[in-house]
Design an enzyme around this catalytic site. Structure first.
Site, mmCIF file in Angstrom:
data_model
loop_
_atom_site.group_PDB
_atom_site.id
_atom_site.type_symbol
_atom_site.label_atom_id
_atom_site.label_comp_id
_atom_site.label_asym_id
_atom_site.label_seq_id
_atom_site.Cartn_x
_atom_site.Cartn_y
_atom_site.Cartn_z
ATOM 1 N N ARG A 220 12.054 -5.947 5.061
ATOM 2 C CA ARG A 220 12.079 -4.180 5.446
ATOM 3 C C ARG A 220 12.337 -3.955 6.761
ATOM 4 O O ARG A 220 12.987 -2.936 6.994
ATOM 5 C CB ARG A 220 10.879 -3.396 5.276
ATOM 6 C CG ARG A 220 10.717 -1.958 5.842
ATOM 7 C CD ARG A 220 9.463 -1.545 5.548
ATOM 8 N NE ARG A 220 8.110 -2.384 6.611
ATOM 9 C CZ ARG A 220 6.442 -1.957 6.381
ATOM 10 N NH1 ARG A 220 6.796 -0.993 5.327
ATOM 11 N NH2 ARG A 220 6.211 -1.636 7.238
ATOM 12 N N ARG B 277 11.414 -1.207 11.921
ATOM 13 C CA ARG B 277 10.135 -0.123 12.054
ATOM 14 C C ARG B 277 10.650 -1.609 13.313
ATOM 15 O O ARG B 277 10.177 -2.642 13.378
ATOM 16 C CB ARG B 277 9.356 -0.003 11.052
ATOM 17 C CG ARG B 277 8.920 0.746 10.903
ATOM 18 C CD ARG B 277 7.907 0.668 9.631
ATOM 19 N NE ARG B 277 6.805 -0.033 10.287
ATOM 20 C CZ ARG B 277 5.623 0.305 9.036
ATOM 21 N NH1 ARG B 277 5.433 0.757 8.213
ATOM 22 N NH2 ARG B 277 4.500 -0.277 9.404
ATOM 23 N N ARG C 256 -10.334 1.453 8.384
ATOM 24 C CA ARG C 256 -9.230 0.093 8.488
ATOM 25 C C ARG C 256 -10.283 -1.056 9.347
ATOM 26 O O ARG C 256 -10.006 -2.072 9.691
ATOM 27 C CB ARG C 256 -8.255 1.034 9.600
ATOM 28 C CG ARG C 256 -7.531 -0.124 9.625
ATOM 29 C CD ARG C 256 -6.039 -0.211 9.099
ATOM 30 N NE ARG C 256 -4.656 -0.784 9.324
ATOM 31 C CZ ARG C 256 -3.101 -0.621 8.873
ATOM 32 N NH1 ARG C 256 -3.719 0.693 8.366
ATOM 33 N NH2 ARG C 256 -2.056 -0.659 9.313
ATOM 34 N N LYS D 11 0.941 -0.993 0.092
ATOM 35 C CA LYS D 11 -0.158 0.187 0.025
ATOM 36 C C LYS D 11 0.461 1.227 -0.006
ATOM 37 O O LYS D 11 0.718 2.202 -0.812
ATOM 38 C CB LYS D 11 -0.773 -0.370 0.745
ATOM 39 C CG LYS D 11 -1.972 -0.952 1.373
ATOM 40 C CD LYS D 11 -3.192 -0.978 2.278
ATOM 41 C CE LYS D 11 -2.778 -1.170 4.029
ATOM 42 N NZ LYS D 11 -1.441 -2.035 4.444
ATOM 43 N N ARG E 22 -0.893 -7.857 13.439
ATOM 44 C CA ARG E 22 -1.390 -7.153 12.726
ATOM 45 C C ARG E 22 -2.241 -7.574 11.341
ATOM 46 O O ARG E 22 -2.902 -7.432 11.461
ATOM 47 C CB ARG E 22 -0.208 -6.063 11.743
ATOM 48 C CG ARG E 22 0.734 -5.771 12.797
ATOM 49 C CD ARG E 22 1.603 -4.604 12.510
ATOM 50 N NE ARG E 22 1.630 -4.269 10.723
ATOM 51 C CZ ARG E 22 3.584 -4.572 10.671
ATOM 52 N NH1 ARG E 22 4.316 -4.537 10.096
ATOM 53 N NH2 ARG E 22 3.257 -3.748 9.637
HETATM 54 P P1 B4P Z 1 3.859 -1.533 2.590
HETATM 55 O O1 B4P Z 1 2.132 -2.926 2.341
HETATM 56 O O2 B4P Z 1 3.519 -0.950 1.771
HETATM 57 O O3 B4P Z 1 3.697 -1.720 3.540
HETATM 58 P P2 B4P Z 1 2.773 0.032 4.810
HETATM 59 O O4 B4P Z 1 2.323 1.013 4.038
HETATM 60 O O5 B4P Z 1 3.817 0.568 6.036
HETATM 61 O O6 B4P Z 1 1.274 -0.828 5.655
HETATM 62 P P3 B4P Z 1 1.431 -1.410 6.630
HETATM 63 O O7 B4P Z 1 -0.289 -2.051 6.906
HETATM 64 O O8 B4P Z 1 2.285 -1.710 7.640
HETATM 65 O O9 B4P Z 1 1.093 -0.574 7.659
HETATM 66 P P4 B4P Z 1 0.627 1.135 7.839
HETATM 67 O O10 B4P Z 1 1.902 2.496 8.163
HETATM 68 O O11 B4P Z 1 -0.269 1.251 7.630
HETATM 69 O O12 B4P Z 1 5.047 -2.345 2.021
HETATM 70 C C1 B4P Z 1 5.564 -2.992 2.682
HETATM 71 C C2 B4P Z 1 6.599 -4.012 2.885
HETATM 72 O O13 B4P Z 1 7.300 -4.350 0.700
HETATM 73 C C3 B4P Z 1 7.312 -2.489 1.880
HETATM 74 O O14 B4P Z 1 9.098 -3.158 2.387
HETATM 75 C C4 B4P Z 1 7.490 -3.131 0.410
HETATM 76 O O15 B4P Z 1 9.140 -2.308 -0.418
HETATM 77 C C5 B4P Z 1 7.341 -4.283 0.047
HETATM 78 N N1 B4P Z 1 7.269 -4.458 -0.584
HETATM 79 C C6 B4P Z 1 5.621 -3.465 -1.303
HETATM 80 N N2 B4P Z 1 5.981 -4.580 -2.961
HETATM 81 C C7 B4P Z 1 6.644 -5.023 -3.307
HETATM 82 C C8 B4P Z 1 6.547 -5.789 -3.964
HETATM 83 N N3 B4P Z 1 5.557 -5.248 -5.633
HETATM 84 N N4 B4P Z 1 7.153 -6.691 -4.176
HETATM 85 C C9 B4P Z 1 8.214 -6.478 -3.195
HETATM 86 N N5 B4P Z 1 8.130 -6.178 -1.926
HETATM 87 C C10 B4P Z 1 7.232 -5.000 -1.834
HETATM 88 O O16 B4P Z 1 0.025 1.650 9.754
HETATM 89 C C11 B4P Z 1 1.272 1.161 10.784
HETATM 90 C C12 B4P Z 1 0.396 0.533 12.362
HETATM 91 O O17 B4P Z 1 -0.169 2.196 11.970
HETATM 92 C C13 B4P Z 1 -0.788 0.228 12.041
HETATM 93 O O18 B4P Z 1 -0.394 -1.185 12.897
HETATM 94 C C14 B4P Z 1 -2.004 0.590 13.289
HETATM 95 O O19 B4P Z 1 -1.427 0.327 14.559
HETATM 96 C C15 B4P Z 1 -1.318 1.834 13.300
HETATM 97 N N6 B4P Z 1 -3.079 2.694 11.700
HETATM 98 C C16 B4P Z 1 -2.380 3.429 10.808
HETATM 99 N N7 B4P Z 1 -3.465 3.548 10.237
HETATM 100 C C17 B4P Z 1 -4.599 3.538 11.206
HETATM 101 C C18 B4P Z 1 -6.112 3.731 11.240
HETATM 102 N N8 B4P Z 1 -7.041 3.386 10.587
HETATM 103 N N9 B4P Z 1 -7.245 2.982 11.861
HETATM 104 C C19 B4P Z 1 -6.291 2.685 13.742
HETATM 105 N N10 B4P Z 1 -4.492 2.603 13.468
HETATM 106 C C20 B4P Z 1 -3.522 2.425 11.939
#
Ligand code: B4P
Length: 190
Positions: free
Chosen positions: A127, A133, A90, A15, A144
């Protein structure tokens, strides 16, 4: 392009990676609640202090904090003509809050990036080696994924019933996934 979009998918589906690329291509801001929480934690703000332990554990931040943050962010000028929300809503209560925030200018599309749990765990562990992280340890990643399955996955059905959902395969090369997403958004928005 004017587009009011949400990006759904499990942790590690890509994402954050794809939101930045789509925002560039579409000329709209990518708004990541996770990034906003991490910036607040890093900056030592009041919000950061409230959410630090929660995000580190992989649980969801309380809805009232998250909804207020999104309401304020969407009220900024750069979101007037469109936005891509990454990581919000979420849970089903946040879907209702977003409906209320958007009022008579509702979403155009909910785009879900799909990815197998085995692949997402591998990506997030990789990552962890690079970025360190706090929530990318194996136990927290599994928690998660459970939180996603229980609270976030049901959102897809809600948007599906409204005819707003498109699903895109998140496995493969990052450029290929971006191309698939742009095709899905372009086709659905036409
Ligand atoms: P991503 O999937 O992009 O990870 P993310 O955006 O950090 O999503 P995540 O759900 O983990 O965390 P968020 O910040 O939303 O990428 C993951 C990895 O995969 C990267 O290293 C990337 O390089 C790699 N990758 C991507 N595409 C690839 C491909 N095609 N091939 C190979 N590798 C690839 O949330 C973090 C925390 O914040 C939550 O746990 C919660 O506590 C809080 N939070 C956020 N939003 C919230 C909400 N709406 N309500 C309540 N809590 C919330």
């Amino acid at each position: 392009m004017t587009a009011r979009l949400v990006l759904l998918g499990p942790p590690g589906a890509g994402k954050g990676t794809q939101a930045a690329r789509l925002a560039d291509e579409l000329g709209i801001p990518a708004i990541s609640t996770g990034d906003i929480f991490r910036a607040n934690i890093k900056g030592g703000t009041e919000l950061g202090k409230k959410v630090q332990a929660i995000t580190a554990s992989g649980a969801l931040v309380p809805d009232e904090l998250t909804n207020d943050l999104v309401r304020d962010r969407l009220a900024q000028d750069d979101a007037a003509e469109g936005f891509l929300l990454d990581g919000y809503p979420r849970n089903v209560a946040q879907v209702a809050a977003l409906d209320e925030i958007l009022g008579d200018r509702p979403l155009d599309l909910a785009v879900e990036i799909t990815a197998d749990p085995t692949v997402v765990v591998e990506r997030l562990l990789k990552r962890a080696e690079i970025e360190g992280r706090e929530d990318d340890t194996e136990d927290v990643i599994r928690h998660r994924l459970d939180v996603y399955a229980e609270q976030t996955a049901p959102i897809s059905a809600v948007y599906g019933e409204r005819g707003l959902l498109v699903q895109v395969d998140g496995i493969g090369d990052v450029d290929d996934v971006t191309a698939r997403l742009l095709t899905a958004i372009g086709t659905a928005a036409r």
